[in-house]
Design a protein around this motif. Structure first.
Motif, mmCIF file in Angstrom:
data_model
loop_
_atom_site.group_PDB
_atom_site.id
_atom_site.type_symbol
_atom_site.label_atom_id
_atom_site.label_comp_id
_atom_site.label_asym_id
_atom_site.label_seq_id
_atom_site.Cartn_x
_atom_site.Cartn_y
_atom_site.Cartn_z
ATOM 1 N N PRO A 195 -49.255 -1.372 64.640
ATOM 2 C CA PRO A 195 -48.772 -0.616 63.471
ATOM 3 C C PRO A 195 -47.407 -1.061 62.964
ATOM 4 O O PRO A 195 -47.158 -1.030 61.751
ATOM 5 N N THR A 221 -53.612 -7.309 56.921
ATOM 6 C CA THR A 221 -52.627 -6.239 57.099
ATOM 7 C C THR A 221 -53.282 -4.968 57.612
ATOM 8 O O THR A 221 -52.789 -4.325 58.554
ATOM 9 N N PRO A 231 -47.996 -5.560 61.595
ATOM 10 C CA PRO A 231 -49.414 -5.874 61.359
ATOM 11 C C PRO A 231 -49.703 -7.349 61.149
ATOM 12 O O PRO A 231 -50.740 -7.843 61.597
ATOM 13 N N GLY A 244 -54.432 -5.494 61.157
ATOM 14 C CA GLY A 244 -53.250 -5.563 62.006
ATOM 15 C C GLY A 244 -52.652 -4.199 62.293
ATOM 16 O O GLY A 244 -52.192 -3.922 63.408
ATOM 17 N N LYS A 245 -52.682 -3.295 61.291
ATOM 18 C CA LYS A 245 -52.133 -1.955 61.487
ATOM 19 C C LYS A 245 -52.915 -1.152 62.523
ATOM 20 O O LYS A 245 -52.361 -0.251 63.167
#
Length: 435
Positions: A155, A147, A158, A150-151
């Motif tokens: 964003p 997560t 994610p 992924g952000k």
């Protein structure tokens, strides 16, 4: 499931090896981890068992000790340095040998007089990988790491759509697995910034660690024959600490469309110790998945595994700059993984892929939900945008030459004897000159 407690987990049991009773010892009598070692370069590798600050030399123990015929048969290949022979045994045979070694090392054992001469100080021997690894697969089962990373790139979304449905993994490079305390070289590779007209070939400037566990496969499966989830724990031999080194500036340029390659294959560091799946029985816990996660597909679900197939292990990361002292930079816990070890085994074999004794599975980076629980510098520094402050006015965005990175793990629970995994550390060396 091989999760039952037995007399080897009795927290009151003590060893005649005095150092095993030391407060905070990684290797009390209830642990008995495996390692491969030799006393000098002129000696063949052999298997040993950790007890306190000592190592029980199984070549000598086989010769001097009193063992049943069945126990002798299990010890014989270990005396010759072949841990895979034990990995290939059924879980019942592995438990039998664990119980025999526990009884032999327990206070009051009739074997004490014979086995005292078989102890070797751990600090006086050379370690290597516990066995030669035929295949190495690295998963991506740390949901908070996935997560957070992924952000940085997506964003709004994610986690990719498949993440909570299927254990994600890739085939790693077994030949560059190295044992703890083996220095790693900063790798060369292609990298390209978003505003660069073309890539350059140069040493990586963004060396990172990844806090992982290594899962060792016990007996495997025939080609074409899957491993059912309710049997998967029987195929787990044990757990080690693992650092999946990463070159973050090489990785984004090369990983599309086929995934990790040179940014990962230059080195992966392992602890020399394998803590057995049986020793970890008191520290298993329920699997915790995100509240909005879908239920696993039926082939990945077993009620018993969901209730007690995850691990509650406290994890720590220390960074020591050259000439400085080690500083804690992160803490996490293995219970933050989104899949259990059994689910990783089952999924890997679900298409008929034949796993073999001594194969290694990395869990993926184990980060927690809080920023200080990040399992990589990529997360701790927000992709290198925010420097991590260290003592003495130092800071790091990524690792520098001379830095030593160490991983540690500890299992603690009320009513159980705590145990550890030994250190998993390595120092970063400058890149080799390229003519």
């Amino acid at each position: 499931m091989s999760s039952a407690l037995d007399f080897t987990h009795d927290p009151a049991a003590q060893s005649w090896v005095a150092s095993a009773q030391a407060e905070g010892s990684d290797f009390p009598l209830q642990n008995l981890p495996w390692a491969r070692f030799r006393r000098s370069r002129h000696e063949d590798w052999r298997i040993g068992v950790g007890i306190g600050t000592e190592l029980l030399d199984l070549a000598e123990a086989l010769r001097r000790g009193r063992w049943s015929a069945a126990e002798q048969a299990l010890l014989d290949p270990l005396a010759r340095g072949d841990l895979k022979a034990l990995m290939a045994q059924p879980a019942a045979a592995r438990r039998q040998l664990r119980q025999a070694l526990f009884a032999a090392l327990q206070a009051g054992s009739r074997q004490q007089a014979q086995l005292e001469a078989c102890l070797r100080p751990q600090a006086a021997v050379e370690f290597t990988l516990p066995c030669e690894v035929g295949d190495y697969t690295d998963f991506y089962a740390g949901v908070h790491h996935a997560t957070a990373v992924g952000k940085l790139f997506r964003p709004d979304h994610p986690l990719l759509p498949n993440y909570l449905w299927v254990p994600i993994g890739y085939h790693g490079r077994a030949s560059s697995l190295t044992v703890s305390d083996t220095p790693i070289r900063r790798p060369w590779g292609q990298r390209k910034g978003p505003d660069d007209a073309q890539p350059v070939f140069a040493p990586s400037q963004r060396i990172d660690f990844e806090l992982e566990l290594g899962l060792w496969v016990a007996q495997g499966n025939a080609l074409g024959q899957p491993i059912p989830i309710h049997e998967a724990q029987e195929h787990l031999f044990g757990v080690s600490l693992l650092n999946d080194w990463s070159a973050r500036d090489i990785q984004p340029w090369e990983y599309q469309p086929l995934g990790p390659f040179l940014a990962k294959s230059f080195a992966t560091t392992l602890s020399p110790w394998i803590v057995t799946w049986e020793a970890l029985a008191p520290f298993r816990c329920a699997l915790h998945r995100p509240a909005d996660a879908p239920a696993p597909l039926p082939y990945l679900h077993d009620a018993a595994d969901a209730m007690s197939g995850a691990l509650d292990l406290h994890l720590e990361v220390d960074l020591q700059p050259q000439g400085g002292r080690a500083q804690r930079i992160s803490q996490s816990n293995a219970k933050h993984l989104v899949w259990t070890p059994a689910q990783l085994i089952t999924h890997h074999a679900s298409n008929g892929c034949n796993l073999r004794p001594g194969d290694l599975l990395g869990t993926g980076t184990i980060s927690g939900p809080q920023p200080e629980q990040a399992g990589s510098l990529l997360e701790l520094t927000l992709g290198g945008k925010q420097a991590l402050a260290l003592e003495g006015g130092l800071n790091r965005r990524f690792l520098e030459d001379g830095d030593t990175l160490a991983l540690r793990a500890r299992a603690e629970r009320a009513g159980a004897a705590g145990l550890g995994f030994g250190a998993c550390s390595a120092r970063v060396l400058p890149a080799h000159p390229v003519s």
